[in-house]
Design a protein around this motif. Structure first.
Motif, PDB file in Angstrom:
ATOM      1  N   THR A 168       0.755  -1.204  -0.058  1.00 27.02           N
ATOM      2  CA  THR A 168      -0.158   0.014   0.107  1.00 27.02           C
ATOM      3  C   THR A 168       0.849   1.141  -0.094  1.00 27.02           C
ATOM      4  O   THR A 168       1.350   1.578   0.995  1.00 27.02           O
ATOM      5  CB  THR A 168      -0.797   0.095   1.262  1.00 27.02           C
ATOM      6  N   ALA A 169       1.116   1.698  -1.343  1.00 29.61           N
ATOM      7  CA  ALA A 169       1.879   2.825  -1.204  1.00 29.61           C
ATOM      8  C   ALA A 169       1.432   4.214  -0.851  1.00 29.61           C
ATOM      9  O   ALA A 169       2.154   4.993  -0.363  1.00 29.61           O
ATOM     10  CB  ALA A 169       2.369   3.121  -2.758  1.00 29.61           C
ATOM     11  N   VAL A 170       0.193   4.425  -0.703  1.00 26.68           N
ATOM     12  CA  VAL A 170      -0.511   5.611  -0.271  1.00 26.68           C
ATOM     13  C   VAL A 170      -1.774   4.970   0.493  1.00 26.68           C
ATOM     14  O   VAL A 170      -2.576   4.428  -0.163  1.00 26.68           O
ATOM     15  CB  VAL A 170      -0.989   6.447  -1.434  1.00 26.68           C
ATOM     16  N   ASP A 171      -1.893   5.519   1.773  1.00 27.61           N
ATOM     17  CA  ASP A 171      -3.066   4.641   2.547  1.00 27.61           C
ATOM     18  C   ASP A 171      -3.778   5.784   3.307  1.00 27.61           C
ATOM     19  O   ASP A 171      -3.472   6.493   4.259  1.00 27.61           O
ATOM     20  CB  ASP A 171      -2.068   4.061   3.690  1.00 27.61           C
ATOM     21  N   THR A 211       5.730  10.734  -4.020  1.00 31.35           N
ATOM     22  CA  THR A 211       5.556  11.014  -5.682  1.00 31.35           C
ATOM     23  C   THR A 211       4.048  10.562  -6.017  1.00 31.35           C
ATOM     24  O   THR A 211       3.289  11.101  -6.998  1.00 31.35           O
ATOM     25  CB  THR A 211       6.687  10.456  -6.361  1.00 31.35           C
ATOM     26  N   THR A 212       3.889   9.175  -5.491  1.00 33.98           N
ATOM     27  CA  THR A 212       2.685   8.558  -5.947  1.00 33.98           C
ATOM     28  C   THR A 212       1.292   9.543  -5.411  1.00 33.98           C
ATOM     29  O   THR A 212       0.419   9.752  -6.300  1.00 33.98           O
ATOM     30  CB  THR A 212       2.554   7.256  -5.347  1.00 33.98           C
ATOM     31  N   THR A 213       1.607  10.201  -4.229  1.00 30.90           N
ATOM     32  CA  THR A 213       0.259  10.951  -3.931  1.00 30.90           C
ATOM     33  C   THR A 213       0.188  12.269  -4.970  1.00 30.90           C
ATOM     34  O   THR A 213      -0.821  12.630  -5.234  1.00 30.90           O
ATOM     35  CB  THR A 213       0.538  11.591  -2.472  1.00 30.90           C
ATOM     36  N   LEU A 214       1.466  12.609  -5.168  1.00 31.51           N
ATOM     37  CA  LEU A 214       1.393  14.050  -6.013  1.00 31.51           C
ATOM     38  C   LEU A 214       0.696  13.449  -7.512  1.00 31.51           C
ATOM     39  O   LEU A 214      -0.081  14.328  -8.096  1.00 31.51           O
ATOM     40  CB  LEU A 214       2.747  14.324  -6.191  1.00 31.51           C
ATOM     41  N   GLU A 215       1.170  12.463  -7.864  1.00 29.86           N
ATOM     42  CA  GLU A 215       0.720  11.970  -9.366  1.00 29.86           C
ATOM     43  C   GLU A 215      -0.962  11.721  -9.392  1.00 29.86           C
ATOM     44  O   GLU A 215      -1.516  12.023 -10.363  1.00 29.86           O
ATOM     45  CB  GLU A 215       1.499  10.605  -9.681  1.00 29.86           C
ATOM     46  N   MET A 216      -1.275  11.160  -8.208  1.00 30.73           N
ATOM     47  CA  MET A 216      -2.786  11.292  -8.321  1.00 30.73           C
ATOM     48  C   MET A 216      -3.647  12.478  -7.996  1.00 30.73           C
ATOM     49  O   MET A 216      -4.607  12.701  -8.578  1.00 30.73           O
ATOM     50  CB  MET A 216      -3.331  10.353  -6.770  1.00 30.73           C
ATOM     51  N   ILE A 217      -2.899  13.651  -7.239  1.00 36.59           N
ATOM     52  CA  ILE A 217      -3.298  14.710  -7.054  1.00 36.59           C
ATOM     53  C   ILE A 217      -3.387  15.434  -8.509  1.00 36.59           C
ATOM     54  O   ILE A 217      -4.440  16.175  -8.974  1.00 36.59           O
ATOM     55  CB  ILE A 217      -2.768  15.647  -6.141  1.00 36.59           C
ATOM     56  N   ILE A 243      -2.263  12.225 -12.949  1.00 34.76           N
ATOM     57  CA  ILE A 243      -1.776  11.239 -13.601  1.00 34.76           C
ATOM     58  C   ILE A 243      -1.548   9.945 -13.385  1.00 34.76           C
ATOM     59  O   ILE A 243      -1.671   9.065 -14.400  1.00 34.76           O
ATOM     60  CB  ILE A 243       0.014  11.739 -13.656  1.00 34.76           C
ATOM     61  N   ARG A 244      -1.978   9.556 -12.050  1.00 33.32           N
ATOM     62  CA  ARG A 244      -2.105   8.200 -11.774  1.00 33.32           C
ATOM     63  C   ARG A 244      -3.700   8.176 -11.166  1.00 33.32           C
ATOM     64  O   ARG A 244      -4.037   8.831 -10.249  1.00 33.32           O
ATOM     65  CB  ARG A 244      -1.034   7.819 -10.676  1.00 33.32           C
ATOM     66  N   GLN A 245      -4.280   6.925 -11.468  1.00 34.03           N
ATOM     67  CA  GLN A 245      -5.531   6.674 -10.919  1.00 34.03           C
ATOM     68  C   GLN A 245      -5.343   5.843  -9.682  1.00 34.03           C
ATOM     69  O   GLN A 245      -4.917   5.146  -9.266  1.00 34.03           O
ATOM     70  CB  GLN A 245      -6.466   5.485 -11.734  1.00 34.03           C
ATOM     71  N   PRO A 246      -6.125   6.625  -8.486  1.00 33.67           N
ATOM     72  CA  PRO A 246      -6.202   5.973  -7.118  1.00 33.67           C
ATOM     73  C   PRO A 246      -7.064   4.792  -7.118  1.00 33.67           C
ATOM     74  O   PRO A 246      -8.004   4.489  -8.102  1.00 33.67           O
ATOM     75  CB  PRO A 246      -7.000   6.976  -6.328  1.00 33.67           C
ATOM     76  N   ASP A 247      -6.695   3.790  -6.313  1.00 29.35           N
ATOM     77  CA  ASP A 247      -7.551   2.618  -5.931  1.00 29.35           C
ATOM     78  C   ASP A 247      -8.720   2.856  -5.252  1.00 29.35           C
ATOM     79  O   ASP A 247      -9.912   2.317  -5.590  1.00 29.35           O
ATOM     80  CB  ASP A 247      -6.673   1.521  -5.348  1.00 29.35           C
ATOM     81  N   SER A 248      -8.874   3.843  -4.527  1.00 25.41           N
ATOM     82  CA  SER A 248     -10.012   4.518  -3.855  1.00 25.41           C
ATOM     83  C   SER A 248      -9.752   5.819  -3.198  1.00 25.41           C
ATOM     84  O   SER A 248      -8.552   6.409  -3.366  1.00 25.41           O
ATOM     85  CB  SER A 248     -10.355   3.461  -2.732  1.00 25.41           C
ATOM     86  N   VAL A 258      -9.970  15.265 -10.538  1.00 33.69           N
ATOM     87  CA  VAL A 258      -8.981  15.122 -11.267  1.00 33.69           C
ATOM     88  C   VAL A 258      -9.087  13.656 -12.093  1.00 33.69           C
ATOM     89  O   VAL A 258      -8.370  13.588 -13.050  1.00 33.69           O
ATOM     90  CB  VAL A 258      -7.704  15.229 -10.715  1.00 33.69           C
ATOM     91  N   TRP A 259      -9.882  12.739 -11.494  1.00 33.92           N
ATOM     92  CA  TRP A 259      -9.893  11.395 -12.076  1.00 33.92           C
ATOM     93  C   TRP A 259     -11.286  11.223 -12.018  1.00 33.92           C
ATOM     94  O   TRP A 259     -12.032  11.367 -10.967  1.00 33.92           O
ATOM     95  CB  TRP A 259      -9.247  10.421 -11.499  1.00 33.92           C
ATOM     96  N   PRO A 260     -11.654  10.366 -13.539  1.00 34.75           N
ATOM     97  CA  PRO A 260     -11.144  10.292 -14.630  1.00 34.75           C
ATOM     98  C   PRO A 260     -10.442  11.498 -15.234  1.00 34.75           C
ATOM     99  O   PRO A 260     -10.992  12.615 -14.766  1.00 34.75           O
ATOM    100  CB  PRO A 260     -12.224   9.831 -15.599  1.00 34.75           C
TER     101      PRO A 260
END
Length: 300
Positions: free
Chosen positions: A18-21, A44-50, A53-58, A68-70
């Motif tokens: 779990t990279a971001v929890d 970086t994973t948190t920043l990319e979801m904000i 760039i990257r889709q969160p799992d939840s 920001v997503w979709p």
């Protein structure tokens, strides 16, 4: 102030990791916000979801009140992103590089001169990007992220691997970006950088936000003692221990080191004894807070 950025229960997993929890962050408008953490902490994973760039799992992230997503293309003109590793179009000069980015955003070319001046690359405008120094390339990368005049700017370790002079020059650019009213989100490994630049800081480790506050409040909340150093001679360690609020005093190699949580009476007593030669007063820093919260073990 309205919150320009909000995250609600952001989660990102990679297999069993779990990279971001369950990350919850709010960033008010105009804030210079720092996200700090050890290697692999989830910055970086948190920043990319904000950034979308990257889709969160939840969970979800909102920027300027929009999800920001979709992938929300309507947000792109309002955000500027500088990634950890910057890549430029090959064989182009600084000016040509910025012209390409201006065309991508349908921005008038009059912005190019303003950006070159902002990041201090006037003398390098005709230089190919592959011939720039590390600090110059970082400044150009920031200029590219600002060419369309975004409201929110994301900077992922912008001063990594720069020498001290280049870092300080880049700090001036980052301050100017924020002073012009933009909201800035920064990740960095440099505690002095975060302490100087950021209005508010969140410390993340193992994917969880450990604390969020101003740098000053984080340091004060640590409750660490002050360390006062003076040249030994005018005052002995034994005499120093008799001063109110002194917790310990030790003389080593010609220097008297005094520890106290209340330095004012100590400094007054030293001044009365004319014992201020070589005076140094140090307190806790953001680095002390960081190490207290995240530990000192090596990270991959």
């Amino acid at each position: 102030m309205a919150n320009v950025i909000e995250t609600r229960g952001l989660v990102k997993r990679y297999g069993d990791l779990t990279a971001v929890d369950n990350v919850n962050i709010t960033v008010p408008e105009g804030t210079f916000f720092g996200l700090l953490g050890p290697n692999g902490a989830g910055k970086t994973t948190t920043l990319e979801m904000i950034e979308g760039i990257r889709q969160p799992d939840s969970g979800e992230a909102l920027v300027l009140g929009q999800k920001v997503w979709p992938r929300n293309r309507a947000l792109l003109p309002n955000i500027g992103v500088q990634l950890q590793a910057s890549s430029f179009f090959e064989r182009l000069s600084v000016e040509e590089q910025l012209r390409c980015f201006a065309d991508l955003y349908a921005v008038d070319h009059s912005r190019i001169d303003a950006m070159i001046e902002m990041v201090g690359l006037q003398e390098k405008r005709k230089t190919r990007t592959e011939d720039l120094s590390g600090g110059q390339a970082q400044r150009l990368s920031i200029a590219c992220s600002l060419i369309h005049d975004p409201q929110v700017v994301f900077l992922d370790e912008p001063t990594a691997a720069l020498d001290p002079q280049a870092r300080r020059n880049l700090w001036d650019v980052l301050r100017r970006i924020n002073d012009e009213g933009r909201t800035v989100v920064l990740t960095t490994h440099y505690m002095d950088e975060a302490e100087i630049l950021c209005d508010e800081i969140a410390i993340i480790d193992h994917g969880k936000i450990l604390t969020t506050d101003t740098p000053r409040n984080l340091i004060t909340g640590l409750g660490a003692a002050y360390r006062i150093l003076v040249t030994e001679g005018a005052l002995s360690a034994e005499e120093a221990r008799g001063i109110p609020t002194v917790e310990s005093a030790q003389a080593t190699d010609g220097t008297l080191a005094i520890t106290t949580h209340d330095p004012s009476p100590v400094l007054t007593a030293l001044a009365e004894r004319d014992a201020l030669q070589g005076l140094q007063v140090t307190g806790a820093t953001l680095e002390d807070v960081f190490l207290t919260l995240t530990g000192r073990e090596y990270r991959a």
